[in-house]
Write a protein that holds these residues in place. Sequence first.
Motif, PDB file in Angstrom:
ATOM      1  N   PHE A 135       0.843  -1.203   0.000  1.00 24.69           N
ATOM      2  CA  PHE A 135       0.000   0.000   0.000  1.00 24.69           C
ATOM      3  C   PHE A 135       0.871   1.244   0.000  1.00 24.69           C
ATOM      4  O   PHE A 135       1.844   1.348   0.740  1.00 24.69           O
ATOM      5  CB  PHE A 135      -0.904   0.014   1.235  1.00 24.69           C
ATOM      6  N   TRP A 136       0.508   2.190  -0.862  1.00 28.55           N
ATOM      7  CA  TRP A 136       1.281   3.421  -0.958  1.00 28.55           C
ATOM      8  C   TRP A 136       0.506   4.638  -0.470  1.00 28.55           C
ATOM      9  O   TRP A 136       0.968   5.394   0.371  1.00 28.55           O
ATOM     10  CB  TRP A 136       1.726   3.645  -2.406  1.00 28.55           C
ATOM     11  N   ALA A 144      -8.986   7.220  -4.806  1.00 22.70           N
ATOM     12  CA  ALA A 144      -8.359   6.034  -5.387  1.00 22.70           C
ATOM     13  C   ALA A 144      -7.234   5.565  -4.472  1.00 22.70           C
ATOM     14  O   ALA A 144      -6.543   6.374  -3.832  1.00 22.70           O
ATOM     15  CB  ALA A 144      -7.809   6.341  -6.777  1.00 22.70           C
ATOM     16  N   LEU A 145      -7.048   4.240  -4.415  1.00 22.12           N
ATOM     17  CA  LEU A 145      -5.997   3.632  -3.612  1.00 22.12           C
ATOM     18  C   LEU A 145      -4.870   3.169  -4.523  1.00 22.12           C
ATOM     19  O   LEU A 145      -5.125   2.513  -5.537  1.00 22.12           O
ATOM     20  CB  LEU A 145      -6.547   2.432  -2.827  1.00 22.12           C
ATOM     21  N   LEU A 146      -3.629   3.497  -4.152  1.00 12.59           N
ATOM     22  CA  LEU A 146      -2.470   3.097  -4.941  1.00 12.59           C
ATOM     23  C   LEU A 146      -1.666   2.046  -4.193  1.00 12.59           C
ATOM     24  O   LEU A 146      -1.373   2.212  -2.996  1.00 12.59           O
ATOM     25  CB  LEU A 146      -1.561   4.294  -5.239  1.00 12.59           C
ATOM     26  N   PHE A 147      -1.291   0.994  -4.912  1.00 13.81           N
ATOM     27  CA  PHE A 147      -0.428  -0.054  -4.374  1.00 13.81           C
ATOM     28  C   PHE A 147       0.721  -0.264  -5.357  1.00 13.81           C
ATOM     29  O   PHE A 147       0.498  -0.420  -6.564  1.00 13.81           O
ATOM     30  CB  PHE A 147      -1.177  -1.376  -4.208  1.00 13.81           C
ATOM     31  N   PHE A 148       1.967  -0.294  -4.841  1.00 11.84           N
ATOM     32  CA  PHE A 148       3.131  -0.530  -5.682  1.00 11.84           C
ATOM     33  C   PHE A 148       3.554  -1.994  -5.584  1.00 11.84           C
ATOM     34  O   PHE A 148       3.603  -2.565  -4.483  1.00 11.84           O
ATOM     35  CB  PHE A 148       4.306   0.345  -5.245  1.00 11.84           C
ATOM     36  N   GLN A 149       3.881  -2.600  -6.716  1.00 13.39           N
ATOM     37  CA  GLN A 149       4.358  -3.976  -6.722  1.00 13.39           C
ATOM     38  C   GLN A 149       5.762  -4.052  -6.105  1.00 13.39           C
ATOM     39  O   GLN A 149       6.543  -3.098  -6.176  1.00 13.39           O
ATOM     40  CB  GLN A 149       4.393  -4.542  -8.143  1.00 13.39           C
ATOM     41  N   TYR A 157       8.917   1.938  -6.955  1.00 11.82           N
ATOM     42  CA  TYR A 157       8.217   3.208  -6.851  1.00 11.82           C
ATOM     43  C   TYR A 157       7.795   3.728  -8.230  1.00 11.82           C
ATOM     44  O   TYR A 157       8.587   3.753  -9.166  1.00 11.82           O
ATOM     45  CB  TYR A 157       9.116   4.254  -6.180  1.00 11.82           C
ATOM     46  N   TYR A 158       6.537   4.122  -8.327  1.00  6.95           N
ATOM     47  CA  TYR A 158       6.024   4.871  -9.479  1.00  6.95           C
ATOM     48  C   TYR A 158       6.332   4.211 -10.816  1.00  6.95           C
ATOM     49  O   TYR A 158       6.951   4.816 -11.691  1.00  6.95           O
ATOM     50  CB  TYR A 158       6.575   6.299  -9.456  1.00  6.95           C
ATOM     51  N   ASP A 270       2.824  12.258  -6.694  1.00  8.05           N
ATOM     52  CA  ASP A 270       1.634  11.406  -6.728  1.00  8.05           C
ATOM     53  C   ASP A 270       0.634  11.903  -7.763  1.00  8.05           C
ATOM     54  O   ASP A 270       0.070  11.132  -8.530  1.00  8.05           O
ATOM     55  CB  ASP A 270       0.956  11.399  -5.348  1.00  8.05           C
ATOM     56  N   GLU A 271       0.426  13.223  -7.780  1.00  7.00           N
ATOM     57  CA  GLU A 271      -0.617  13.788  -8.638  1.00  7.00           C
ATOM     58  C   GLU A 271      -0.322  13.533 -10.114  1.00  7.00           C
ATOM     59  O   GLU A 271      -1.181  13.056 -10.864  1.00  7.00           O
ATOM     60  CB  GLU A 271      -0.745  15.290  -8.370  1.00  7.00           C
ATOM     61  N   ASP A 272       0.893  13.846 -10.547  1.00  3.60           N
ATOM     62  CA  ASP A 272       1.238  13.662 -11.954  1.00  3.60           C
ATOM     63  C   ASP A 272       1.200  12.197 -12.353  1.00  3.60           C
ATOM     64  O   ASP A 272       0.691  11.836 -13.419  1.00  3.60           O
ATOM     65  CB  ASP A 272       2.629  14.236 -12.235  1.00  3.60           C
TER      66      ASP A 272
END
Length: 316
Positions: A135-136, A144-149, A157-158, A270-272
């Motif tokens: 979880f990021w 929206a929820l962001l999760f990084f592998q 990251y990203y 995060d936004e971009d």
Amino acid sequence: MQWSQIKTLFILCFLILDVYLLLQFIDKQDRADQEQYSRNNDLTIQEKLESEEITLGDIDVGIEKEASIIVSPIEFTEGQVGTVEGLDNQETVINSNNLIIGHMDEPIPIAEEASGEEIGNTIGNYIYRFGDYQFWHWDKDLNALLFFQEKENQPIYYNQYGLLLVFLNEDNEVEYYTQSILGDAKQHEERTLIPPLRAIETLYDNNELYSQDHVDNVQFGYHTWIPTLSSGKQVFAPTYKITVNGEAGDRETRDYFVNAIEGQVFSNTDEDFTRDVIVKNLSEVQMLTQDPDWKDDMVNKLRSLTQTDTNRSELP
């Protein structure tokens, strides 16, 4: 030999000796200065920070050597496709770019103040290989929820090809998600990493740290180094994530990412990142050859998010 000649010879000898001794002294002084600089290098950085009242938390990551990794695109087997399509409480589609697009039959509620762990416990059983993700961030503007592998047990990251993006409705219920998965990873030869304090100095020298900032911690992960090779593989560099003011309620929290081998700062927000991924996902959903009955609704959902984000970015 006349005395004047002998005197001149003595003078020349003493001059040569003086020059030799001077050169020896300068060389010795240079070596002493270099040793002193080496011994006091960290102290010099500390003095820079102290002069600006910039404080440090726990910056030790416990890693001195690490390798960059090369990651192949995922190639789904028939068995994996069957597993994805058989997930509970949803209809899923895997498009031509191996992006999983999911729609929940019954929306899954997420508590307003849920932690990353609580969110994971709530939705983990509905997501393919959920244990591979970390979880990021909960983007409250986009809901929206962001999760990084993760690769090698560390987050990437990203990177849009190793991302789980979960979309909530106005009641904070999971309606849709998109999931991209990176495939197998292969390590390069290990290299010595720059110390975390040196990475912090890079931020200071780049005017990214401000008076009375607090560097909370330094964490380790990977960041995109070479986006795409001819084979479709990507190269990821060992990376320090440096969090600033995470514990300060009256100051904005900032995250920085520094290449732990070469020292350059990666630029990300995060936004971009989220905006760009949503735009790409919108295109992917629009081009689905399948025609699920929720396709138009998801297209409208993603389109509204891109419009909202555009409007927000235009605000003064």
